[in-house]
Design a protein around this motif. Structure first.
Motif, short mmCIF file in Angstrom:
data_model
loop_
_atom_site.label_atom_id
_atom_site.label_comp_id
_atom_site.label_asym_id
_atom_site.label_seq_id
_atom_site.Cartn_x
_atom_site.Cartn_y
_atom_site.Cartn_z
N ARG A 270 3.60 -7.66 11.54
CA ARG A 270 2.24 -7.53 12.06
C ARG A 270 1.93 -6.07 12.40
N LEU A 271 2.91 -5.37 12.97
CA LEU A 271 2.72 -3.96 13.33
C LEU A 271 2.51 -3.12 12.07
N ILE A 272 3.28 -3.45 11.04
CA ILE A 272 3.12 -2.73 9.78
C ILE A 272 1.73 -3.01 9.21
N GLU A 273 1.36 -4.29 9.23
CA GLU A 273 0.07 -4.68 8.66
C GLU A 273 -1.09 -4.03 9.41
N ASP A 274 -1.00 -4.05 10.74
CA ASP A 274 -2.09 -3.46 11.54
C ASP A 274 -2.25 -1.98 11.22
N PHE A 275 -1.13 -1.29 11.19
CA PHE A 275 -1.15 0.14 10.87
C PHE A 275 -1.73 0.34 9.47
N TRP A 276 -1.27 -0.47 8.57
CA TRP A 276 -1.68 -0.37 7.16
C TRP A 276 -3.19 -0.59 7.01
N PHE A 399 -2.08 9.98 0.53
CA PHE A 399 -2.11 8.82 1.43
C PHE A 399 -0.74 8.12 1.44
N ALA A 400 -0.20 7.94 0.26
CA ALA A 400 1.11 7.27 0.14
C ALA A 400 2.17 8.03 0.94
N LEU A 401 2.16 9.36 0.81
CA LEU A 401 3.15 10.16 1.51
C LEU A 401 2.96 10.06 3.02
N PHE A 402 1.71 10.07 3.44
CA PHE A 402 1.41 9.93 4.87
C PHE A 402 1.99 8.61 5.40
N ILE A 403 1.72 7.53 4.68
CA ILE A 403 2.18 6.22 5.12
C ILE A 403 3.72 6.17 5.16
N LEU A 404 4.34 6.65 4.11
CA LEU A 404 5.81 6.59 4.06
C LEU A 404 6.45 7.46 5.14
N ARG A 405 5.85 8.62 5.37
CA ARG A 405 6.38 9.51 6.42
C ARG A 405 6.25 8.85 7.80
N SER A 406 5.18 8.09 7.97
CA SER A 406 4.98 7.42 9.25
C SER A 406 6.12 6.45 9.55
N PHE A 407 6.75 5.95 8.51
CA PHE A 407 7.86 5.02 8.71
C PHE A 407 9.21 5.73 8.74
N GLY A 408 9.16 7.05 8.74
CA GLY A 408 10.41 7.79 8.93
C GLY A 408 11.11 8.20 7.65
N GLN A 475 12.85 2.50 -4.66
CA GLN A 475 11.55 2.72 -5.25
C GLN A 475 10.52 1.91 -4.47
N LEU A 476 9.54 2.61 -3.91
CA LEU A 476 8.55 1.91 -3.10
C LEU A 476 7.17 2.00 -3.74
N THR A 477 6.60 3.19 -3.71
CA THR A 477 5.22 3.34 -4.14
C THR A 477 5.11 3.34 -5.66
N THR A 478 4.07 2.69 -6.14
CA THR A 478 3.77 2.79 -7.56
C THR A 478 2.26 2.96 -7.72
N VAL A 479 1.89 3.92 -8.55
CA VAL A 479 0.48 4.19 -8.84
C VAL A 479 0.33 4.09 -10.34
N GLN A 480 -0.44 3.10 -10.77
CA GLN A 480 -0.43 2.75 -12.17
C GLN A 480 -1.84 2.67 -12.76
N PHE A 481 -2.06 3.38 -13.83
CA PHE A 481 -3.34 3.23 -14.53
C PHE A 481 -3.33 1.95 -15.34
N HIS A 507 -4.04 0.67 -10.27
CA HIS A 507 -3.37 -0.31 -9.43
C HIS A 507 -2.35 0.45 -8.60
N ARG A 508 -2.27 0.15 -7.32
CA ARG A 508 -1.24 0.83 -6.54
C ARG A 508 -0.73 -0.01 -5.38
N ALA A 509 0.54 0.15 -5.09
CA ALA A 509 1.15 -0.44 -3.91
C ALA A 509 1.96 0.68 -3.28
#
Length: 636
Positions: A270-276, A399-408, A475-481, A507-509
């Motif tokens: 839930r904490l991850i989701e709220d932040f996200w 944005f992806a880097l910001f999010i990942l850095r937030s998780f350490g 492997q976490l983030t993927t950014v796909q055309f 498409h991205r996660a």
RNA sequence: GCCAGUGUAGCUCAAGGGGUAGAGCAUCCGCCUUGUAAGCGGAAGGUUGCCCGUUCGAGUCGGGCCACUGGCUCCA
């Protein structure tokens, strides 16, 4: 005359002798030789011209040679102990080496000890490794005689008439080398595991037995590696998850690959989701929700039924219509886009969703939270004009880097996968998209690798790999055309010219999936989550039953301040027991309330690190906890 | 799916080369009133993953399923 540079910097000139001869007595410090960027054996002859640098075992390039030689020693030991075993291949890999065999009888883990013992003997014997060149016909006869069917297959693919073999004692193996000059140099090694592996990685071919091992130059390095391996095992989320009561997977009752999130795991999620969600709104995304099933027509249009069916759950038939559990969210997001005519002024549109998808994965590949059958992707689809692509990709990556850095996570590697041979769409779009991806990683100063031709048939992509605290890549983030779905669903927007145009879709996660992400976070932190993610942030322990009311009062105050706190007032448990339990639960702050503290509105503060900080006013502790939360800090 | 291994109480593990399942922790009930990583005693807890077979007798041997682990392959 070639120049030969010795490890001590001395330069010698020579030719027509082997490096080994040239070095004479100093050879014992040498492992291999670097000739024009290639690694050779010391038994090779010094070339007529050029430069050669003698490598010692401490040169990083020599490690691979050492491990390759260790693989040969392994194969040698196996052929001694289990005559008739067929040899396949035995390379050095990132963490060591392996050799694939076809044993006549199954081998067990106990056999590993025997094999290792035999390997030690071969090392003791200090056998020279000699390279021998054998004419093709002779080589073929030799391998056929021994029934080495795999080696014969390899031989058929090797060009040339003279074939390279290596001999050590009575053992002879088809191999292009290079190798250490003798088996005695492989001092520090260990066999690690036994596994199955297909011949040439092809599931239609023979299943071989792979023996994994590792080798290092020094005993300390080997030791350190084994300790690291032990630590990784200790952090296994499949062990920590149930221990910390985060989640469970109940195959018999619920189903393999289906996750039950327990209260504490759910709290983290839930904490991850709220932040996200908060950050996505800030970044200009719009949250959407879409159903778990959709009609076959949808999946027909998207092409999933043609290309992805084997990964989808069987249809649910109701009122003679077929419905499928969604393996992806994209078609639904496209459905939202297509509810009206879109203007170029509306773009970019960014739909995001924590979308739960179901994919049928073969039972053998399921692995804790890292590979499951039902999972929630932190998905988004960006629909934009071609002229917006560069800016969009840049901001997605940032944005992806910001999010990942937030998780350490601090270490990233990007992989850019480009156009494969079979692709859809037009090459100019591909080039533009690929260039945008490349530009974005470069702008962020990320180190990246190009995986040429490894993009999906529908578009190029960038994957971000993070390194966890044990330097393991994930492997976490993927950014796909995607040049396929806009076409299939006939997505359009009206341009300034009043005509229909095709938008780009990305498409991205970022986290991948919440299940996998929790697994990775658990291993990254070894279960000691940073304060902002800790399911319980503070536990309040009374020294005796007399302090229970005070402990409860303290916990209530913490709760009122938004701190996730619990008072543990279990009867019949000593303080020692409670402290131990709190530490095992990796609760960041342990607040101890005895008679001394109760009188003064204080608590004795202990950290999960074991550090005892003594009595503190409660208000001070509250500030401390809130500070750690606000900074998303890993410091307590 | 494939190869190898494993499956015993909620958890971690025991039970000579068949003889009828046992311990610690957790749980429950008492006692103890506790000052920083396990106080003490007792009770309860099992169709030994499931199904067939061999045997007078199977946790143990054989076969088949299921699941897990390590990999291969694949992937979020």
């Amino acid at each position: 005359m070639a120049k030969v540079i010795l490890p001590n910097g001395e330069v010698r000139e020579a030719h027509r002798v082997s490096f080994l001869e040239l070095l004479g007595r100093e050879a014992k410090y040498a492992a291999a030789v670097l000739v024009n960027g290639k690694i050779w054996d010391l038994r090779e002859t010094v070339p007529a011209t050029g430069e050669a640098r003698i490598l010692t075992l401490s040169d990083p390039q020599a490690l691979e040679v050492l491990r390759h030689t260790a693989a040969h020693i392994l194969a040698h030991a196996v052929t001694r102990l289990f005559p008739g075993t067929k040899l396949a291949i035995g390379p050095a890999i990132a963490d060591g080496f392996y050799y694939d065999f076809r044993f006549e009888k199954p081998v067990s883990h106990e056999d590993l000890a025997h094999i290792e013992e035999e390997m030690r003997k071969i090392v003791e014997e200090d056998l020279p490794l000699e390279r021998v060149w054998i004419p093709r016909a002779e080589a073929e006869r030799l391998l056929r005689e021994r029934g080495e069917l795999y080696k014969l297959e390899l031989l058929a693919e090797i060009p040339g008439e003279e074939i390279s073999f290596y001999r050590q004692g009575e053992f002879l193996d088809l191999c292009r080398g290079p190798h250490l000059p003798s088996t005695g140099l492989v001092q520090h090694f260990k066999l690690l595991d036994l596994a199955g592996a297909y011949w040439r990685g092809d599931s239609t071919r023979d299943m071989l037995t792979r023996v994994y091992g590792t080798a290092f130059v020094t005993a300390e390095e080997l030791e350190q590696f084994l300790r690291w391996r032990e630590e990784a095992r200790r952090r296994d989320h499949r062990v920590l998850g149930p221990k910390l009561d985060l989640f469970s997977i109940q195959n018999e009752m619920v189903g393999a690959g289906l996750v039950l999130w327990h209260p504490k795991g759910a709290r983290i999620r839930r904490l991850i989701e709220d932040f996200w969600v908060t950050e996505h709104y800030k970044a200009g995304y719009q949250l959407v929700y879409t159903p778990h099933i959709g009609r076959s027509r949808l999946w027909q249009t998207s092409g999933h039924l043609d290309f992805y069916r084997e990964s989808m759950y069987s249809p649910i038939i109701i009122e003679e219509q077929e419905f499928f559990l969604k393996p992806m969210n994209c078609p639904f997001h496209i459905g939202i886009y297509k509810t009206k005519t879109r203007s170029y002024r509306e773009l970019p549109i960014r739909y995001c969703e924590l979308g739960t998808v179901y994919r049928f994965e073969r039972s053998g590949v399921l692995h804790g939270l890292l590979r499951v059958r039902g999972f929630t992707q932190d998905d988004a689809h960006i629909i934009c004009r071609p002229d917006q692509v560069e800016e969009e990709i840049k901001s997605v990556l940032r944005f992806a880097l910001f999010i990942l850095r937030s998780f350490g996570f601090t270490e990233f590697t990007a992989y850019l996968s480009t156009r494969p041979e079979k692709f859809i769409g037009n090459p100019e779009d591909w080039d533009r998209a690929t260039e945008a991806l490349r530009q974005a990683v470069e702008d962020e100063g990320l180190s990246y690798e190009v995986k040429a031709g490894e993009g999906a048939f529908y578009g190029p992509k960038i994957d971000l790999e993070v390194q966890d605290s044990l330097k393991r890549p994930w492997q976490l983030t993927t950014v796909q055309f995607d040049f396929n779905l806009p076409e299939r669903f006939d997505m359009t927007f009206i341009g300034p010219d009043g005509r229909e145009h095709r938008p780009y879709m990305v498409h991205r996660a970022l986290l991948g999936s919440l299940e996998r992400f929790l697994g990775i976070l658990t291993e990254h932190y070894g279960g000691a989550f940073p304060v902002w993610l800790a399911p319980i942030q503070a536990v309040v322990l009374p020294v005796s039953e007399k302090e229970i009311p005070y402990a409860e009062e303290v916990a209530a105050k913490l709760l009122a301040e938004g701190i996730r706190a619990e008072a543990w007032t279990k009867e019949g448990k000593t303080l020692r027991w409670l402290v131990r339990e709190a530490q095992l639960q990796k609760i960041p702050y342990i607040l101890i309330c005895g008679a001394r503290e109760a009188g003064e509105g204080k608590v004795a503060l202990r950290l999960r690190t074991g550090e005892d900080l003594g009595p503190h006013p409660l208000s001070e502790v509250i500030t401390r906890v809130q500070g750690a939360v606000a900074n998303r800090s890993t410091v307590l």
